[in-house]
Motif scaffolding. Structure first.
Motif, PDB file in Angstrom:
ATOM      1  N   MET A   1       0.832  -1.193   0.000  1.00  0.00           N
ATOM      2  CA  MET A   1       0.000   0.000   0.000  1.00  0.00           C
ATOM      3  C   MET A   1       0.878   1.260   0.000  1.00  0.00           C
ATOM      4  N   ILE A   2       1.862   1.284   0.858  1.00  0.00           N
ATOM      5  CA  ILE A   2       2.736   2.462   0.921  1.00  0.00           C
ATOM      6  C   ILE A   2       3.579   2.559  -0.347  1.00  0.00           C
ATOM      7  N   THR A   3       3.979   1.427  -0.881  1.00  0.00           N
ATOM      8  CA  THR A   3       4.744   1.450  -2.134  1.00  0.00           C
ATOM      9  C   THR A   3       3.907   2.054  -3.251  1.00  0.00           C
ATOM     10  N   ARG A   4       2.639   1.681  -3.308  1.00  0.00           N
ATOM     11  CA  ARG A   4       1.747   2.231  -4.326  1.00  0.00           C
ATOM     12  C   ARG A   4       1.597   3.745  -4.127  1.00  0.00           C
ATOM     13  N   ASN A   5       1.449   4.180  -2.883  1.00  0.00           N
ATOM     14  CA  ASN A   5       1.343   5.612  -2.611  1.00  0.00           C
ATOM     15  C   ASN A   5       2.605   6.351  -3.049  1.00  0.00           C
ATOM     16  N   SER A   6       3.759   5.744  -2.833  1.00  0.00           N
ATOM     17  CA  SER A   6       5.022   6.375  -3.232  1.00  0.00           C
ATOM     18  C   SER A   6       5.137   6.479  -4.747  1.00  0.00           C
ATOM     19  N   VAL A   7       4.750   5.423  -5.441  1.00  0.00           N
ATOM     20  CA  VAL A   7       4.817   5.438  -6.900  1.00  0.00           C
ATOM     21  C   VAL A   7       3.869   6.486  -7.468  1.00  0.00           C
ATOM     22  N   VAL A   8       2.665   6.560  -6.920  1.00  0.00           N
ATOM     23  CA  VAL A   8       1.688   7.555  -7.388  1.00  0.00           C
ATOM     24  C   VAL A   8       2.206   8.969  -7.105  1.00  0.00           C
ATOM     25  N   LEU A   9       2.806   9.178  -5.943  1.00  0.00           N
ATOM     26  CA  LEU A   9       3.344  10.499  -5.594  1.00  0.00           C
ATOM     27  C   LEU A   9       4.439  10.912  -6.571  1.00  0.00           C
ATOM     28  N   ILE A  10       5.373  10.026  -6.850  1.00  0.00           N
ATOM     29  CA  ILE A  10       6.465  10.352  -7.776  1.00  0.00           C
ATOM     30  C   ILE A  10       5.923  10.611  -9.177  1.00  0.00           C
ATOM     31  N   ASP A  11       4.966   9.806  -9.618  1.00  0.00           N
ATOM     32  CA  ASP A  11       4.381  10.001 -10.948  1.00  0.00           C
ATOM     33  C   ASP A  11       3.682  11.356 -11.040  1.00  0.00           C
ATOM     34  N   GLN A  12       2.934  11.713 -10.014  1.00  0.00           N
ATOM     35  CA  GLN A  12       2.242  13.004 -10.044  1.00  0.00           C
ATOM     36  C   GLN A  12       3.216  14.168  -9.937  1.00  0.00           C
ATOM     37  N   ILE A  13       4.307  13.999  -9.223  1.00  0.00           N
ATOM     38  CA  ILE A  13       5.338  15.049  -9.181  1.00  0.00           C
ATOM     39  C   ILE A  13       5.927  15.248 -10.578  1.00  0.00           C
ATOM     40  N   LYS A  20       3.907  22.614 -14.914  1.00  0.00           N
ATOM     41  CA  LYS A  20       4.144  23.914 -14.283  1.00  0.00           C
ATOM     42  C   LYS A  20       5.598  24.350 -14.272  1.00  0.00           C
ATOM     43  N   GLY A  21       6.485  23.453 -14.575  1.00  0.00           N
ATOM     44  CA  GLY A  21       7.906  23.809 -14.518  1.00  0.00           C
ATOM     45  C   GLY A  21       8.569  23.104 -13.354  1.00  0.00           C
ATOM     46  N   ARG A  22       9.876  23.124 -13.394  1.00  0.00           N
ATOM     47  CA  ARG A  22      10.673  22.389 -12.428  1.00  0.00           C
ATOM     48  C   ARG A  22      10.976  23.259 -11.218  1.00  0.00           C
ATOM     49  N   THR A  23      10.059  23.285 -10.251  1.00  0.00           N
ATOM     50  CA  THR A  23      10.255  24.084  -9.041  1.00  0.00           C
ATOM     51  C   THR A  23       9.857  23.284  -7.813  1.00  0.00           C
ATOM     52  N   TRP A  24      10.277  23.789  -6.678  1.00  0.00           N
ATOM     53  CA  TRP A  24       9.871  23.183  -5.407  1.00  0.00           C
ATOM     54  C   TRP A  24       8.363  23.277  -5.232  1.00  0.00           C
ATOM     55  N   GLN A  25       7.769  24.343  -5.731  1.00  0.00           N
ATOM     56  CA  GLN A  25       6.330  24.535  -5.544  1.00  0.00           C
ATOM     57  C   GLN A  25       5.533  23.404  -6.187  1.00  0.00           C
ATOM     58  N   SER A  26       5.996  22.887  -7.301  1.00  0.00           N
ATOM     59  CA  SER A  26       5.329  21.745  -7.940  1.00  0.00           C
ATOM     60  C   SER A  26       5.356  20.533  -7.018  1.00  0.00           C
ATOM     61  N   VAL A  27       6.492  20.286  -6.399  1.00  0.00           N
ATOM     62  CA  VAL A  27       6.625  19.147  -5.485  1.00  0.00           C
ATOM     63  C   VAL A  27       5.746  19.344  -4.254  1.00  0.00           C
ATOM     64  N   LEU A  80      10.272  11.312   1.113  1.00  0.00           N
ATOM     65  CA  LEU A  80      10.283  11.062  -0.323  1.00  0.00           C
ATOM     66  C   LEU A  80      10.324  12.343  -1.163  1.00  0.00           C
ATOM     67  N   PRO A  81       9.490  13.371  -0.880  1.00  0.00           N
ATOM     68  CA  PRO A  81       9.623  14.619  -1.658  1.00  0.00           C
ATOM     69  C   PRO A  81      10.971  15.309  -1.465  1.00  0.00           C
ATOM     70  N   VAL A  82      11.499  15.263  -0.248  1.00  0.00           N
ATOM     71  CA  VAL A  82      12.808  15.874   0.004  1.00  0.00           C
ATOM     72  C   VAL A  82      13.890  15.131  -0.780  1.00  0.00           C
ATOM     73  N   LEU A  83      13.820  13.811  -0.777  1.00  0.00           N
ATOM     74  CA  LEU A  83      14.782  13.022  -1.531  1.00  0.00           C
ATOM     75  C   LEU A  83      14.663  13.290  -3.030  1.00  0.00           C
ATOM     76  N   TYR A  84      13.445  13.456  -3.522  1.00  0.00           N
ATOM     77  CA  TYR A  84      13.229  13.766  -4.940  1.00  0.00           C
ATOM     78  C   TYR A  84      13.883  15.098  -5.307  1.00  0.00           C
ATOM     79  N   VAL A  85      13.657  16.108  -4.469  1.00  0.00           N
ATOM     80  CA  VAL A  85      14.217  17.442  -4.734  1.00  0.00           C
ATOM     81  C   VAL A  85      15.743  17.397  -4.715  1.00  0.00           C
TER      82      VAL A  85
END
Length: 111
Positions: A1-13, A20-27, A80-85
């Motif tokens: 379940m958490i893995t699915r949430n992580s994949v969906v989060l990364i895909d939506q980011i 919108k462009g590559r900014t922190w605000q998008s994340v 996860l968002p911090v690691l992505y950024v």
């Protein structure tokens, strides 16, 4: 379940960055949108484990699942968002693409 949430989060980011462009605000916007679904899925599973907490045989399993879901939900929404950024070096603001600013032209004299 958490893995699915992580994949969906990364895909939506990734989709938000394309739009919108590559900014922190998008994340941040995508993470805020995913906050409720992640907490609802984890919260409902936690509530499902509450009835077996009293049983001496199943209580350790229930506490383990509840603790794991709470920690995993927090990691999904914070780490996860911090690691992505950091990993993809997302800038804080969109940088201009070498746009030269010219001086304003003097007004024409006369009339």
């Amino acid at each position: 379940m958490i893995t699915r949430n992580s994949v969906v989060l990364i895909d939506q980011i990734d989709l938000a960055i394309e739009e919108k462009g590559r900014t922190w605000q998008s994340v941040i916007d995508v993470t805020a949108r995913r906050l409720r679904p992640v907490f609802l899925t984890a919260g409902l599973t936690v509530l499902g484990m509450l009835p077996i907490i009293r049983d001496p045989f199943w209580a350790p399993l229930a506490f383990t699942v509840i603790g794991g879901l709470v920690v995993a939900a927090g990691l999904t929404l914070i780490f996860l968002p911090v690691l992505y950024v950091l990993w993809f070096r997302v800038p804080t603001e969109t940088a201009p693409d070498n746009v030269e600013v010219s001086a304003p032209e003097p007004a024409a004299a006369g009339g």
